[in-house]
Design an enzyme around this catalytic site. Structure first.
Site, PDB file in Angstrom:
ATOM      1  N   LYS A  58      13.348  -4.001   1.934  1.00  0.00           N
ATOM      2  CA  LYS A  58      12.506  -5.201   2.016  1.00  0.00           C
ATOM      3  C   LYS A  58      12.014  -5.469   3.437  1.00  0.00           C
ATOM      4  O   LYS A  58      11.994  -6.599   3.924  1.00  0.00           O
ATOM      5  CB  LYS A  58      13.254  -6.415   1.460  1.00  0.00           C
ATOM      6  CG  LYS A  58      13.776  -6.226   0.046  1.00  0.00           C
ATOM      7  CD  LYS A  58      12.679  -5.811  -0.935  1.00  0.00           C
ATOM      8  CE  LYS A  58      11.681  -6.920  -1.190  1.00  0.00           C
ATOM      9  NZ  LYS A  58      10.628  -6.505  -2.157  1.00  0.00           N
ATOM     10  N   SER A  59      11.611  -4.386   4.082  1.00  0.00           N
ATOM     11  CA  SER A  59      11.127  -4.491   5.462  1.00  0.00           C
ATOM     12  C   SER A  59       9.689  -4.016   5.616  1.00  0.00           C
ATOM     13  O   SER A  59       9.259  -3.689   6.723  1.00  0.00           O
ATOM     14  CB  SER A  59      12.045  -3.685   6.394  1.00  0.00           C
ATOM     15  OG  SER A  59      13.358  -4.190   6.392  1.00  0.00           O
ATOM     16  N   THR A  61       8.338  -1.588   3.306  1.00  0.00           N
ATOM     17  CA  THR A  61       8.291  -0.201   2.848  1.00  0.00           C
ATOM     18  C   THR A  61       7.038   0.078   2.030  1.00  0.00           C
ATOM     19  O   THR A  61       6.271   1.014   2.329  1.00  0.00           O
ATOM     20  CB  THR A  61       9.529   0.121   1.986  1.00  0.00           C
ATOM     21  OG1 THR A  61      10.684  -0.489   2.553  1.00  0.00           O
ATOM     22  CG2 THR A  61       9.722   1.624   1.866  1.00  0.00           C
ATOM     23  N   THR A  62       6.817  -0.707   0.976  1.00  0.00           N
ATOM     24  CA  THR A  62       5.663  -0.493   0.099  1.00  0.00           C
ATOM     25  C   THR A  62       4.363  -0.690   0.859  1.00  0.00           C
ATOM     26  O   THR A  62       3.383   0.043   0.641  1.00  0.00           O
ATOM     27  CB  THR A  62       5.733  -1.454  -1.106  1.00  0.00           C
ATOM     28  OG1 THR A  62       6.979  -1.265  -1.790  1.00  0.00           O
ATOM     29  CG2 THR A  62       4.585  -1.202  -2.079  1.00  0.00           C
ATOM     30  N   TRP A  63       4.342  -1.637   1.749  1.00  0.00           N
ATOM     31  CA  TRP A  63       3.172  -1.894   2.591  1.00  0.00           C
ATOM     32  C   TRP A  63       2.811  -0.647   3.392  1.00  0.00           C
ATOM     33  O   TRP A  63       1.659  -0.195   3.405  1.00  0.00           O
ATOM     34  CB  TRP A  63       3.497  -3.061   3.512  1.00  0.00           C
ATOM     35  CG  TRP A  63       2.339  -3.683   4.233  1.00  0.00           C
ATOM     36  CD1 TRP A  63       1.008  -3.462   4.027  1.00  0.00           C
ATOM     37  CD2 TRP A  63       2.432  -4.660   5.275  1.00  0.00           C
ATOM     38  NE1 TRP A  63       0.258  -4.239   4.887  1.00  0.00           N
ATOM     39  CE2 TRP A  63       1.111  -4.986   5.655  1.00  0.00           C
ATOM     40  CE3 TRP A  63       3.496  -5.293   5.912  1.00  0.00           C
ATOM     41  CZ2 TRP A  63       0.832  -5.914   6.659  1.00  0.00           C
ATOM     42  CZ3 TRP A  63       3.225  -6.223   6.897  1.00  0.00           C
ATOM     43  CH2 TRP A  63       1.904  -6.532   7.269  1.00  0.00           C
ATOM     44  N   THR A 121      12.683   6.415   2.040  1.00  0.00           N
ATOM     45  CA  THR A 121      14.131   6.331   1.949  1.00  0.00           C
ATOM     46  C   THR A 121      14.660   5.102   2.667  1.00  0.00           C
ATOM     47  O   THR A 121      14.052   4.615   3.625  1.00  0.00           O
ATOM     48  CB  THR A 121      14.792   7.599   2.527  1.00  0.00           C
ATOM     49  OG1 THR A 121      16.213   7.504   2.370  1.00  0.00           O
ATOM     50  CG2 THR A 121      14.468   7.777   4.007  1.00  0.00           C
ATOM     51  N   HIS A 122      15.802   4.618   2.154  1.00  0.00           N
ATOM     52  CA  HIS A 122      16.555   3.555   2.822  1.00  0.00           C
ATOM     53  C   HIS A 122      17.910   4.076   3.300  1.00  0.00           C
ATOM     54  O   HIS A 122      18.784   3.279   3.668  1.00  0.00           O
ATOM     55  CB  HIS A 122      16.806   2.384   1.865  1.00  0.00           C
ATOM     56  CG  HIS A 122      15.569   1.776   1.279  1.00  0.00           C
ATOM     57  ND1 HIS A 122      14.515   1.330   2.045  1.00  0.00           N
ATOM     58  CD2 HIS A 122      15.216   1.527  -0.017  1.00  0.00           C
ATOM     59  CE1 HIS A 122      13.574   0.837   1.250  1.00  0.00           C
ATOM     60  NE2 HIS A 122      13.975   0.957   0.013  1.00  0.00           N
ATOM     61  N   ARG A 144      11.972  -4.923  10.371  1.00  0.00           N
ATOM     62  CA  ARG A 144      11.662  -6.335  10.111  1.00  0.00           C
ATOM     63  C   ARG A 144      12.793  -7.182  10.661  1.00  0.00           C
ATOM     64  O   ARG A 144      13.956  -6.795  10.610  1.00  0.00           O
ATOM     65  CB  ARG A 144      11.517  -6.570   8.606  1.00  0.00           C
ATOM     66  CG  ARG A 144      11.009  -7.960   8.237  1.00  0.00           C
ATOM     67  CD  ARG A 144      10.877  -8.110   6.734  1.00  0.00           C
ATOM     68  NE  ARG A 144      10.170  -9.339   6.367  1.00  0.00           N
ATOM     69  CZ  ARG A 144       9.940  -9.732   5.113  1.00  0.00           C
ATOM     70  NH1 ARG A 144      10.373  -8.986   4.099  1.00  0.00           N
ATOM     71  NH2 ARG A 144       9.281 -10.858   4.871  1.00  0.00           N
ATOM     72  N   SER A 152      14.714 -11.654   1.949  1.00  0.00           N
ATOM     73  CA  SER A 152      13.913 -10.917   0.979  1.00  0.00           C
ATOM     74  C   SER A 152      14.787 -10.016   0.114  1.00  0.00           C
ATOM     75  O   SER A 152      14.595  -9.912  -1.101  1.00  0.00           O
ATOM     76  CB  SER A 152      12.853 -10.087   1.713  1.00  0.00           C
ATOM     77  OG  SER A 152      11.970  -9.478   0.789  1.00  0.00           O
ATOM     78  N   PHE A 243      -1.632  -8.327   1.715  1.00  0.00           N
ATOM     79  CA  PHE A 243      -0.610  -8.674   0.731  1.00  0.00           C
ATOM     80  C   PHE A 243      -1.230  -9.081  -0.602  1.00  0.00           C
ATOM     81  O   PHE A 243      -0.807  -8.616  -1.666  1.00  0.00           O
ATOM     82  CB  PHE A 243       0.267  -9.808   1.275  1.00  0.00           C
ATOM     83  CG  PHE A 243       1.390 -10.197   0.361  1.00  0.00           C
ATOM     84  CD1 PHE A 243       2.590  -9.493   0.368  1.00  0.00           C
ATOM     85  CD2 PHE A 243       1.253 -11.264  -0.524  1.00  0.00           C
ATOM     86  CE1 PHE A 243       3.627  -9.840  -0.483  1.00  0.00           C
ATOM     87  CE2 PHE A 243       2.284 -11.620  -1.378  1.00  0.00           C
ATOM     88  CZ  PHE A 243       3.476 -10.907  -1.347  1.00  0.00           C
ATOM     89  N   MET A 246      -2.766  -6.060  -2.456  1.00  0.00           N
ATOM     90  CA  MET A 246      -1.722  -5.196  -2.993  1.00  0.00           C
ATOM     91  C   MET A 246      -1.083  -5.834  -4.217  1.00  0.00           C
ATOM     92  O   MET A 246      -0.797  -5.155  -5.209  1.00  0.00           O
ATOM     93  CB  MET A 246      -0.660  -4.925  -1.920  1.00  0.00           C
ATOM     94  CG  MET A 246      -1.120  -3.972  -0.825  1.00  0.00           C
ATOM     95  SD  MET A 246       0.144  -3.705   0.449  1.00  0.00           S
ATOM     96  CE  MET A 246       1.493  -3.037  -0.513  1.00  0.00           C
TER      97      MET A 246
END
Length: 313
Positions: A58-59, A61-63, A121-122, A144, A152, A243, A246
């Site tokens: 939740k930092s 990643t998808t962005w 990856t996390h 983040r 988040s 945001f 997306m």
């Protein structure tokens, strides 16, 4: 990072989450990470053309994934493949072809033929492929601020069946401060990548800087990936990766992706969603004054001497 072994870690975990996590050494991982694949991940044959997006959860990643795809591949007309299908989630078995009774880690058909291969990856540094430091794939770490990242991730654990249930915010924050949340210690992740930030094939970029100046961030990422963009391409990417856009895009929003859309613990009618707010400063709605002060002191101790700092509003 918790300074203890596997057995000590289990003793510190809330009872109700123990069946939904994997403990590897002193690191807590989500239950979907298969222990039999861990060594295979470490020995993955990395290519110099690979691109890795690495984050604590939740930092952004998808962005960053969407940004990178736009930069590398552009807007593919008629492309209805979901963003998540374009990336290999390194530690998730959805991308693995398990062809061996011993659990051989082999990428699924088609995943190994793309070039460049795109990985997200996390995983904590010690569980990542060894060849990340031996070869020169592009490695982007998105950082983040820990307060917003914690809030988040707390909400994400509340809605995602693949993640454990916490009794509430207080319990979750306590586990964060001990470095015992799924995917490991936030400080271990961030300090490691901050110390590697000057390597030519590593980009350390902050979520808050992306929010402050998206255009400059897209340019920074494109230059890092050695991709030239026209002004029109830059404008289009900046528009596509906002945001709101997306969230509205069914090929980007994870809520619409098969498997995720049916993997929520609660109905989206309750306004719980993968792309929740995407802002800086939401932590102020969750941390008490006492929690914030204690957390700030922990951060000062953990980050002392590193030079790493964050914007919190």
């Amino acid at each position: 990072m918790a300074n203890c072994d596997r057995e000590s870690v289990y003793l510190q975990l809330p009872q109700q989450i123990k069946s939904n996590v994997l403990v590897e050494g002193n690191t807590v991982l989500p239950g979907f990470v298969k222990k039999r694949y861990i060594n295979g991940i470490r020995e993955l044959n990395v290519r110099g053309t690979d691109v890795f997006v690495i984050t604590w959860p939740k930092s952004g990643t998808t962005w960053m994934q969407h940004m990178v795809v736009q930069i590398i591949r552009g807007e593919e007309q008629g492309d209805d493949q979901h963003l998540f299908r374009k990336w290999i989630f390194l530690e998730h078995s959805i991308n693995v072809q398990d062809t061996d009774s011993e659990g051989q880690y082999t990428l699924s058909e088609g995943q190994d033929s793309t070039d460049p291969r795109l990985f997200k990856t996390h995983l904590v540094p010690r569980l990542l492929p060894r060849q990340l430091t031996e070869k020169t794939p592009k490695q982007i770490f998105v950082a983040r601020n820990p307060k917003d990242a914690a809030v988040s991730f707390f909400h994400f654990c509340n809605i995602n069946k693949a993640l454990p249930n916490y009794a509430g915010w207080d319990e979750f924050l306590d586990q964060f401060c001990k470095g015992l949340l799924p995917h490991g210690d936030w400080f271990e992740h961030n300090i490691y990548w901050w110390e590697r930030r000057n390597e030519t094939n590593v980009l350390f970029i902050k979520y808050e800087d992306m929010k402050k100046d998206l255009r400059a961030s897209v340019l920074e990422v494109s230059q890092f990936l050695a991709k030239s963009l026209t002004d029109e391409q830059l404008d289009n990417i900046c528009e596509n990766v906002t945001f709101n856009n997306m969230r509205k895009n069914p090929n980007v929003n994870p809520d619409s992706e098969g498997g995720l859309g049916t993997n929520w613990k609660k109905s989206n009618a309750n306004h719980l969603t993968f792309l929740r707010k995407g802002i800086v400063g939401d932590w102020k709605n969750w941390f008490t004054v006492t929690q914030s002060e204690k957390f700030d002191e922990l951060s000062r101790q953990k980050l002392a001497g590193t030079g790493l700092s964050f914007t919190f509003e």
